[in-house]
Design an enzyme around this catalytic site. Structure first.
Site, mmCIF file in Angstrom:
data_model
loop_
_atom_site.group_PDB
_atom_site.id
_atom_site.type_symbol
_atom_site.label_atom_id
_atom_site.label_comp_id
_atom_site.label_asym_id
_atom_site.label_seq_id
_atom_site.Cartn_x
_atom_site.Cartn_y
_atom_site.Cartn_z
ATOM 1 N N HIS A 1 -16.706 -27.094 35.036
ATOM 2 C CA HIS A 1 -17.916 -27.101 35.642
ATOM 3 C C HIS A 1 -19.005 -27.042 34.576
ATOM 4 O O HIS A 1 -19.934 -26.119 34.448
ATOM 5 C CB HIS A 1 -18.219 -26.016 36.539
ATOM 6 C CG HIS A 1 -17.049 -26.163 37.986
ATOM 7 N ND1 HIS A 1 -16.011 -26.019 37.906
ATOM 8 C CD2 HIS A 1 -17.642 -26.334 39.028
ATOM 9 C CE1 HIS A 1 -15.546 -26.118 39.136
ATOM 10 N NE2 HIS A 1 -16.307 -26.340 39.992
ATOM 11 N N SER B 1 -12.745 -29.753 40.850
ATOM 12 C CA SER B 1 -13.207 -28.478 41.646
ATOM 13 C C SER B 1 -12.363 -28.355 42.973
ATOM 14 O O SER B 1 -11.030 -28.426 42.837
ATOM 15 C CB SER B 1 -14.679 -28.524 41.933
ATOM 16 O OG SER B 1 -15.256 -27.059 42.311
ATOM 17 N N GLU C 1 -9.501 -24.701 34.551
ATOM 18 C CA GLU C 1 -10.826 -24.411 34.256
ATOM 19 C C GLU C 1 -11.421 -23.683 35.628
ATOM 20 O O GLU C 1 -10.552 -23.736 36.547
ATOM 21 C CB GLU C 1 -11.799 -25.756 34.009
ATOM 22 C CG GLU C 1 -11.647 -26.543 35.334
ATOM 23 C CD GLU C 1 -12.466 -26.325 36.380
ATOM 24 O OE1 GLU C 1 -13.739 -25.743 36.105
ATOM 25 O OE2 GLU C 1 -12.302 -26.644 37.406
#
Length: 341
Positions: free
Chosen positions: A314, A143, A243
């Site tokens: 995620h 992330s 992602e």
């Protein structure tokens, strides 16, 4: 050679270098350049836990500490754990100092970021990587930690580990779902030196083929904001994975256009699309394209393999991936495989 993507023209003694030259495929010497892999961990080694982005409590990291200790590792808890400065795990300076201490400590063999959120970019340029380059160690997270992966991979050619963090460990291991257990164990396997091998089910939009090259990538939003900075990824000859979460379709489309216009999609070895948790469009303002359609629109003139629905992102099925380590991607009718080579 680290060439800038945003070159419109460069006047030299011999003439003008066009953007086509700036986006040229990597040379053979560049492709053969050795990548540094930090030493793998053994029982008794120490893993540091720090929070360079969002706030997290000491109680919240307790399950991860217990589990990593059960694996035979010692755990060093950083000073940022439990600290809070609005949304951050302490002030910028507190987070920087904690990370720098762990980066420089010869006793700490790997650093796990406790959680993502936002914040690493605020001090990445103030981190001194001199000791780290001499004595590399595994840097772990995903992330917001994509900032760190991209910066280290691009500037130092050192492998890092894109994986779940402390806030993703189950509170009760005995009650955890099998996929959650598998993804957490993949961190242990990666740190222990096992060669990772993953499969993904076939998707109708997959483009078949084989690719081989270093694996780079992470969160799409982060990668696109790093364009033109010292942390900007050079994707030539690489297998790129992306992602994202909590983005609307138009925003994802805009970011993929950024990848295309900055040349990041032009000379890939292969492309992997992980999980994309989409925000629902407002009624009457539907975007009109799926992630599958918008990606294939951007890469239609290229021939490299494209894999969708890969288990990274995620989501529960977010497996550990060794960035800047050579992998083979195979995309076929029966599905896709990604294996370390």
């Amino acid at each position: 050679m680290n060439r800038k993507n945003f070159i419109t023209s460069l006047v030299t003694a011999g003439g003008i270098l066009s953007t086509c030259d700036a986006w040229a495929a990597p040379t053979l010497s560049e492709m053969r350049r050795e990548h540094k892999i930090p030493p793998y961990l053994k029982a008794g080694d120490s893993i540091g836990i720090t929070s360079p982005a969002g706030y997290i409590s000491l109680e919240a990291i307790h399950p991860s500490v217990q589990l990593m200790e059960s694996w035979g590792f010692k755990v060093v808890i950083g000073t940022t754990i439990g600290k809070k400065d609005y949304t951050y795990g302490g002030t910028d300076e507190e987070r920087r100092l904690d990370f720098q201490m762990m980066l420089d400590s010869p006793e700490i063999k790997a650093i796990m970021c406790a959680r993502g959120g936002y914040g690493f970019v605020r001090f990445i340029d103030q981190i001194n990587f001199k000791d780290f380059v001499r004595n590399p160690k595994w840097l772990i997270g995903f992330s917001d930690i994509t900032v760190l992966h991209a910066h280290v991979n691009q500037n130092f050619g050192i492998a890092t580990l894109h994986s779940k963090m402390c806030n993703s460990f189950p509170d009760d291991w005995a009650k955890a779902e099998p996929i959650q257990i598998s993804t957490i164990l993949s961190i242990k396997q990666a740190l222990g030196g096992e060669k990772l091998n993953y499969t993904a089910t076939g998707a109708l939009s997959n483009r078949y083929g084989r690719a081989e090259g270093p694996l780079v990538g992470g969160n799409l939003s982060i990668i696109h904001t790093l364009a033109g900075t010292p942390s900007d990824l050079d994707t030539r000859g690489k297998i790129l994975f992306v992602e994202d979460t909590k983005e609307q379709l138009y925003s994802i489309d805009r970011m993929f256009w950024n990848l295309k216009r900055t040349g990041k999609l032009a000379h890939l070895a292969g492309l992997i699309i992980g999980g994309f948790n989409i925000k629902t469009d407002a009624i009457g303002e539907e975007f009109g394209q799926s992630v599958y359609e918008m990606v294939m629109e951007k890469v239609k003139e290229y021939t490299y393999p494209v894999c969708f629905d890969f288990p990274v992102g995620h989501q529960l099925n977010n497996f550990a991936l060794k960035c800047n380590v050579k992998h083979e991607l195979m995309v076929g009718q029966g599905g896709s495989t990604l294996k370390e080579v």
